[in-house]
Design a protein around this motif. Structure first.
Motif, short mmCIF file in Angstrom:
data_model
loop_
_atom_site.label_atom_id
_atom_site.label_comp_id
_atom_site.label_asym_id
_atom_site.label_seq_id
_atom_site.Cartn_x
_atom_site.Cartn_y
_atom_site.Cartn_z
N HIS A 66 0.81 -1.33 0.29
CA HIS A 66 0.11 0.05 -0.10
C HIS A 66 0.73 1.22 0.07
CE1 HIS A 66 -3.39 2.44 0.38
NE2 HIS A 66 -2.86 2.96 1.54
N HIS A 68 0.80 5.64 -2.22
CA HIS A 68 0.65 6.55 -3.15
C HIS A 68 1.58 7.06 -3.83
CE1 HIS A 68 -3.71 6.64 -1.26
NE2 HIS A 68 -3.00 5.90 -0.29
N HIS A 222 -9.31 1.73 0.81
CA HIS A 222 -8.91 1.97 2.29
C HIS A 222 -10.06 1.41 3.36
CE1 HIS A 222 -6.36 5.02 0.30
NE2 HIS A 222 -5.54 4.58 1.06
N ASP A 314 2.58 3.20 2.88
CA ASP A 314 1.49 4.34 2.80
C ASP A 314 2.30 5.54 2.58
OD1 ASP A 314 -0.72 5.27 2.44
OD2 ASP A 314 -1.11 5.46 4.69
ZN LIG Z 1 -3.51 5.15 1.56
#
Ligand SMILES: [Zn+2]
Length: 424
Positions: A66, A68, A222, A314
């Protein structure tokens, strides 16, 4: 057929209970797959080329389920808020910039370069709502030799006008365009990515569900990260009993649809039960959960219940790409939970954390994250010899120390699915 061996001090997991160590040994790669770990090379492999990394740590590539990519630009910044304010203040403003090709290219070049030289070999990554920038990111990752999934983000409500699908039809059209744009990539695959329930209307979820069915794509999103967020979902989805049901009712919560849900910090018993039944992967992101004051996910409970669990950096609620850092923080956070919240749940140990960051998350990709026979050959070589210490360390102690030190500059070679990505 391509066969080679790597010689070094080998550590990997077969199960969650114990790291397997083999000093001064060989791991053999045959056609991109692991063909076993040997103290002495069997006769049939004696003549194969050998990368000699004697005295160096050799471990399976790490798995980050996970993160971004567009948020890498503000890693380490803006950690003074909780989730929803953080999204509105820092995240959405930054992600909107990826409409500009020049900016997205520059930012993604930096992200991909850093990920390439990290210990991560596989990742599940969020892009932005922009299909072109997301396709370009995927091409860059493929060219860098990485494996993984990347998603064009979908969001059409409770989002600022400057970062919001123009309409559900437009979102569907863009998502289909994006799937078409990346269909020839070999190692970087599309994953459907509704941002999270608060920003996805029922109509959008319905349409994504159709696309999922047609294209058999996995899903990432999420779940139950923050108490305020969970309350919000209750208001937005009065017909559901808990957050996870809001994905489940659109068939985007495991089962036939391989699914990763990030965080699961505050999942209730029914939600945990459904995750278990549907084989939903939990992406545990301890640094992010700390930075955004979300809480401490009950990972010991999830392990005991047999849930699928991997680790996530994350980025950029987490500040670093390092899954070593995520391993150390998973242990540290579990200790705080044990001390402050529930003394019946023992803290994680080093064997368990290493498993989660390799084979645990690797399972989402199939046979990934171990040196057992038949596993895809992802390997990382670490030269820890220049980390000074007066004390002689055992092999497992060297790995344990490295997990806590987590310094990428000691990584000297990386192999992904049998291909050498860098190194001598
Ligand atoms: Zn996230």
């Amino acid at each position: 057929m391509e066969i080679y061996a790597i010689k070094g001090d080998i550590c990997y997991s077969k199960d969650i209970h114990k790291i397997v160590v083999s000093k001064d040994s060989y791991v053999v790669c045959k056609d991109g797959l692991c063909a076993g770990v040997y103290k002495i090379l069997p006769k049939c492999y004696e003549m194969v080329p050998c990368y000699d990394y004697s005295g160096k740590l050799v471990i399976p590539g790490l798995v980050d389920i996970h993160m971004h990519a567009p948020q890498y630009t503000f890693r380490g910044l803006g950690m003074d808020m909780e989730l929803i304010d953080w999204l509105n203040t820092h995240t959405f403003v930054e992600e909107a910039k990826y409409e500009d090709e020049e900016y997205s290219n520059k930012a993604y070049d930096i992200f991909v370069e850093d990920l390439k030289y990290s210990a991560t070999t596989r990742a599940c990554i969020f892009g932005t709502i922009h299909h072109k920038a997301t396709s370009e990111l995927m091409k860059k990752l493929e060219n860098a030799g990485m494996c993984g999934y990347v998603g064009k983000v979908n969001m059409d409500r409770n989002s600022p006008e400057y970062l919001c699908e123009k309409s559900v039809n437009q979102a569907v059209e863009d998502t289909k365009k994006w799937i078409e744009e990346v269909k020839d990539l070999k190692n970087i695959k599309p994953i459907l990515t509704p941002r999270f329930i608060p920003t996805c209307s029922d109509k959008l979820m319905e349409s994504l569900s159709e696309i999922q069915k047609e294209n058999k794509l996995p899903v990432q999103s999420h779940l139950s990260e923050n108490i305020g967020e969970i309350e919000w979902v209750k208001d937005l989805c009065p017909d559901t009993n808990f957050y996870g049901e809001a994905y489940y009712k659109y068939n985007m919560f495991g089962g036939d649809c391989p699914t990763i849900m990030a965080h699961c910090v505050h999942s209730n018993d029914d939600e945990i039960e459904l995750m278990k039944k549907q084989n939903v992967f939990v992406a545990h992101c301890p640094e992010s959960n700390t930075n955004l004051s979300s809480g401490i996910a009950p990972i010991r409970t999830y392990i005991e219940k047999g849930l699928k669990i991997g680790l996530g950096s994350d980025i950029a609620a987490g500040s670093t790409l390092s899954i070593f850092n995520a391993m150390a923080m998973a242990i540290q956070c579990s200790k705080l939970r044990w001390r402050l919240v529930d003394q019946s749940l023992l803290p994680l140990n080093i064997d368990e954390a290493f498993y989660l960051g390799t084979k645990g998350g690797g399972e989402f990709f199939g046979k990934v994250g171990s040196f057992e026979e038949g596993y895809e050959f992802d390997a990382v070589v670490i030269d820890d010899t220049s980390i000074k210490s007066a004390r002689e360390l055992e092999l497992k102690e060297r790995l344990e120390r490295y997990i806590y030190l987590a310094q990428d500059q000691y990584i000297i070679a990386k192999f992904v699915a049998g291909n050498k990505v860098f190194g001598k």
